[in-house]
Enzyme design. Structure first.
Site, short mmCIF file in Angstrom:
data_model
loop_
_atom_site.label_atom_id
_atom_site.label_comp_id
_atom_site.label_asym_id
_atom_site.label_seq_id
_atom_site.Cartn_x
_atom_site.Cartn_y
_atom_site.Cartn_z
N ASP A 19 -19.55 6.61 2.94
CA ASP A 19 -19.16 5.42 3.72
C ASP A 19 -20.37 4.56 4.09
O ASP A 19 -20.79 4.56 5.25
CB ASP A 19 -18.45 5.90 5.00
CG ASP A 19 -17.75 4.76 5.70
OD1 ASP A 19 -17.75 3.65 5.16
OD2 ASP A 19 -17.20 5.00 6.79
N GLU A 65 -22.93 -2.08 9.38
CA GLU A 65 -22.34 -1.05 10.25
C GLU A 65 -23.27 0.14 10.48
O GLU A 65 -23.57 0.49 11.60
CB GLU A 65 -21.02 -0.58 9.63
CG GLU A 65 -20.37 0.56 10.41
CD GLU A 65 -19.06 1.02 9.79
OE1 GLU A 65 -18.64 0.44 8.77
OE2 GLU A 65 -18.47 1.97 10.33
N GLU A 106 -7.58 7.25 7.15
CA GLU A 106 -7.95 7.06 8.56
C GLU A 106 -6.77 6.63 9.42
O GLU A 106 -6.85 5.70 10.21
CB GLU A 106 -9.10 6.05 8.67
CG GLU A 106 -10.34 6.50 7.92
CD GLU A 106 -11.56 5.60 8.10
OE1 GLU A 106 -11.37 4.39 8.32
OE2 GLU A 106 -12.68 6.13 8.01
O1 GCW Z 1 -16.81 2.48 7.52
C1 GCW Z 1 -15.55 2.82 8.02
C2 GCW Z 1 -15.47 2.08 9.29
C3 GCW Z 1 -14.07 1.70 9.69
C4 GCW Z 1 -13.42 1.01 8.50
C5 GCW Z 1 -13.39 1.97 7.36
C6 GCW Z 1 -12.84 1.35 6.09
C7 GCW Z 1 -11.87 -0.82 8.54
O2 GCW Z 1 -16.09 2.83 10.28
O3 GCW Z 1 -14.17 0.87 10.79
O4 GCW Z 1 -12.14 0.52 8.82
O5 GCW Z 1 -14.68 2.38 7.03
O6 GCW Z 1 -13.63 0.95 5.26
O7 GCW Z 1 -11.63 1.28 5.94
#
Ligand code: GCW
Length: 833
Positions: free
Chosen positions: A376, A404, A297
């Site tokens: 995720d 989240e 990311e």
């Molecule tokens: O779930 C996603 C999130 C990001 C997060 C990433 C991760 C810290 O949307 O905000 O970044 O995973 O786990 O690295």
């Protein structure tokens, strides 16, 4: 007299929730503890043992209204609580075992010795003493007898950490409970009171490490100035046995070390990490280690130099090893620019594809930190195949306490049942030191870190508590933090036991309270799942934004790879080996065969594994499309039913927490309808197949705002269309109130009037409900929902109950805009009371 004291103390402090599960409220039946000793004797004078003794004093004082005294160990001549390490205790009471117990373990024993009663808390080490003290207090809080204690508890795994995604400016990535307790304005806060309290909470449930900064790590985390400040956090943690860890940016040798490279195999880079790590330990002698998010990311990583994650992790590990530190290297590495047109592209494959080939190449103080699912933290995912794909690499499982993708602590969603399913799932893994057992190898064994090739392992929970008084905003969400820690300590506990235990500690032992809250918690994940994402397709939230309300197409036609691939004909990701991305082939048999075949793939994960037509029949006998309609209607109804369940508890707890939870449940019920409608209408339109039960697309009690008589209000399109009824709403762009009205045409009676409006976060519009010109209700749209726009994040319901109506009555909503909040109104629904 006693009663008076009790009432005064209880009434004097407003209940904020800050004490969490360390509430230490007076127990009803304190006679059970009449024979308890009045003194504490500590055989150990470490900081942790002092914390343990103080905690005993505080807990007993709160729960039993008795003040214990701490005495010196010379006076071990009368009944007492005796605390110390196993060795120290054995020296005093040679009858007690001197046997070695594992790190952080403890035993509790009631001993009758020469006419005295001793309640012994013996820890394997000093942390064990502290954990034993908390375990003992937990028993009192649940009104369990201490008369014949004989208990031994050993933690399931050595790594039991929480991660915080806190940024130096005091914000928290995916945090939903206020600002950081650690940082503000680029610095560590001067007042770290909340940090000490947090460490105490964590210690009370056996958490021994906390990574305090965002895994998207700030470049200068490791600068000397920053480390000197961070050392203060470690100081605040220390009395509670919580070791501090830090997320580090893998490019640090370049960004703050001023080298021209951060290639992990460059000797200058290795030397930099070594000397930086030595510096860290000079300032923080009990430092736990580094957490690394790299090549993910947008974070830089070893791939910049054609190096592997093992190269990067090992360089850091070698620097940490002499000090006893570890590297938690995150397996959340994937390409977020995938080609969505490619039917073979699959983000779910990434972790396994990248890390499986590296098995055995990591230093023994590297632990791969693997998210429990391959995507995720969705409301439903299979277990990450990587967890069963390593035999000679330490692994820890990462779960998300902060909600989240599961309602952001505005929706009730107790995640312990989900984690428990994962922990118990059999991977049938075969590693060099794992025997292929007929009963399989459950995840909890794979992450236990107790085998020859894998000395380390455990669980990491992304907690993201904030400055809000009750840490996670929703009072009931604290059960997730509690439950995560309890599972990390003992994955054999059941969700029910955990929910009951948490409720007793947090709200007391009233059987009605325990029964009701436990039932609500246990049902909540399934409820949330059923009105959000169906059959493992993903949560269908706005995935490129705030991950909160519905946004069904946001996942499609982009590189993020959270595709559900719903179109006119069908839905789901084909991840089979036969015709799909091949992801299923990453599992061992018989798991792979179970997922590969439609005949055996569980309904709950069908759309994660297969692409099927809407008319495909599930094992339940329903078609996929009908399941989508039914589950969303049932889920929204179940969410609404949480309210009357909670209302039975009025007067059985303090008003503060009662009202707070009631308001949140009311909001949740309204937002569940937003979810239900967005998904049902979207699939109705996309598939063209009607709902057998005639609900989707038909709202007989609803009057759309755009079809009311409007004064000042103007109709607008809402994006995405499915987040407003009929795709439209009205907004007020005047500096004075606008109004939308219509004549009631139903039978005379008593009704509930629900106004569906948009509570954007760029102002606080005012609303009034008037009947025949007379005000019946008024409210302000002043919540801080995560969007300035009218959409699925901000659509909110306000219900006015018990309104008498007759045909011809004028129902009017008046909206007064404020700053950017244009008092958006979607519809009014009138339901019989
Ligand atoms: O779930 C996603 C999130 C990001 C997060 C990433 C991760 C810290 O949307 O905000 O970044 O995973 O786990 O690295």
């Amino acid at each position: 007299m006693i009663l008076l004291v009790f009432v005064c103390t209880y009434g004097a402090h407003a209940e904020t929730g800050e004490a969490a599960w360390l509430h230490y409220a007076p127990v009803q039946d304190s006679r059970l503890y009449a024979a308890l000793p009045g003194t504490v004797i500590s055989l150990n004078d470490s900081v942790l043992a002092k914390s343990a003794a103080r905690e005993l004093l505080q807990g007993v004082s709160g729960m039993l209204r008795r003040e214990l005294r701490v005495r010196t160990q010379k006076e071990i001549d009368a009944s007492a609580f005796v605390i110390g390490t196993v060795t120290e205790v054995h020296r005093r009471f040679p009858d007690l075992p001197a046997t070695e117990i594992a790190d952080d373990a403890f035993y509790l024993k009631t001993l009758h010795h020469r006419g005295h009663t001793y309640i012994v808390i013996a820890g394997a080490n000093e942390r064990g003493i502290l954990y034993g003290a908390f375990a003992l207090l937990r028993r009192i809080a649940q009104q369990q007898s201490l008369a014949n204690l004989d208990d031994k508890e050993t933690p399931a795994a050595p790594i039991r950490w929480v991660d915080q995604w806190d940024n130096p400016d005091g914000s928290i990535e995916r945090g939903y409970a206020g600002r950081s307790i650690f940082f503000d304005n680029g610095h560590v806060r001067s007042d770290l009171t909340r940090v000490s309290e947090y460490a105490r909470l964590l210690a009370s449930v056996g958490i021994n490490g906390c990574n305090v900064n965002n895994v998207n790590a700030a470049a200068d985390t490791l600068s000397t100035a920053s480390l000197e400040e961070l050392a203060r956090i470690a100081d605040a943690f220390r009395p509670w046995g919580v070791r501090m860890a830090l997320s580090v940016n893998i490019a640090s040798p370049q960004t703050i070390g001023h080298l021209d490279t951060f290639d992990p195999l460059d000797p200058r880079v290795e030397a930099w990490w070594k000397s930086k790590t030595d510096e860290v330990y000079r300032l923080i002698p009990d430092f736990a280690g580094f957490t690394v998010k790299a090549d993910s990311e947008g974070q830089l990583g070893p791939s910049n130099y054609g190096r592997t994650p093992a190269d990067a992790a090992n360089t850091l590990a070698r620097a940490l090893k002499p000090h006893g530190g570890v590297v938690l290297y995150r397996a959340f590495v994937y390409n977020h620019h995938l080609d969505w047109r490619d039917p073979k592209a699959d983000r779910a494959r990434a972790a396994y594809d990248i890390f499986h080939p590296l098995d055995g190449e990591f230093e023994d103080n590297v632990v791969l930190q693997i998210k429990h699912g391959p995507i995720d933290f969705q409301a439903r995912e299979p277990v990450s195949p990587l967890i069963g794909g390593l035999g000679r690499t330490n692994e820890a499982m990462e779960v998300q306490v902060t909600q989240e993708y599961t309602g952001q602590q505005r929706h009730l969603c107790f995640l312990v049942p989900m984690w428990k399913e994962v922990l118990d799932f059999h991977m049938y893994a075969e590693g060099s030191d794992l025997h292929a057992k007929p009963e399989g190898t459950p995840v909890k064994e794979l992450i236990a870190g107790k085998s020859f090739h894998r000395p380390l392992g455990g669980m990491v929970g992304v907690a993201n508590v904030g400055l809000d008084a009750n840490w996670l905003a929703h009072p009931l969400a604290m059960a997730n933090l509690y439950g995560f820690a309890r599972l990390a300590w003992n994955p054999d506990l059941t969700p029910k036991i955990i929910a009951e235990e948490w409720t007793r500690l947090t709200f007391g032992n009233d059987p009605e309270v325990v029964k009701t809250i436990t039932a609500m918690q246990l049902a909540s994940w399934h409820i949330y799942e059923s009105y959000t994402g169906p059959l493992g397709a993903g949560t269908m939230t706005d995935i490129i934004g705030v991950h909160y309300g519905p946004g069904i197409e946001s996942s499609e036609r982009n590189g993020w790879g959270q595709w559900h691939r719903a179109d006119h004909d069908g839905i789901g990701m084909d991840r089979t080996v036969a015709t799909g991305t091949g992801y299923i082939g990453q599992y061992h048999e018989p798991v792979a065969a179970m997922y590969e075949s439609l005949a055996t793939c569980p309904d709950a994960l069908l759309l994660f594994m297969h692409h099927v037509p809407y008319t495909y029949r599930l094992h339940s006998g329903k078609t996929v499309i009908q399941h989508i309609y039914d589950s969303h209607y049932e889920g929204a109804e179940a969410a609404a039913n949480l309210i009357p369940q909670w209302q039975t508890l009025k007067g059985r707890m303090d008003d503060e927490r009662y009202e707070d939870v009631l308001n949140r449940l009311t909001y949740q019920a309204g937002h569940a309808i937003v979810w239900r409608d967005a998904i049902s209408e979207w699939f109705l339109k996309t598939s063209g197949i009607p709902d057998d039960k005639g609900r989707a697309g038909h709202h007989p009690n609803r009057v759309e705002a755009e079809s009311m008589q409007l004064k000042g209000y103007a109709p607008v399109d809402v994006t995405p269309w499915e987040t407003a009824s009929g795709g439209k709403a009205v907004i007020c762009e005047l500096a004075e109130p606008c109004s939308a009205s219509f004549a009631f045409s139903g039978k005379p009676g008593r009704y509930q009037i629900s106004a569906q409006y948009f509570d954007t976060n760029n102002g606080a519009a005012g609303f009034r409900l008037l009947i025949n010109g007379k005000q019946m209700d008024a409210w302000t749209a002043d919540d801080s929902l995560p969007s300035p726009k009218m959409n699925g994040h901000t659509s909110t319901r306000h219900t006015t109950s018990d309104v008498a109506l007759q045909a011809g009555d004028t129902i009017q909503i008046e909206g007064l805009p404020d700053h950017g909040d244009k008092a958006g109104l979607d519809y009014v629904e009138i339901d019989p009371e």
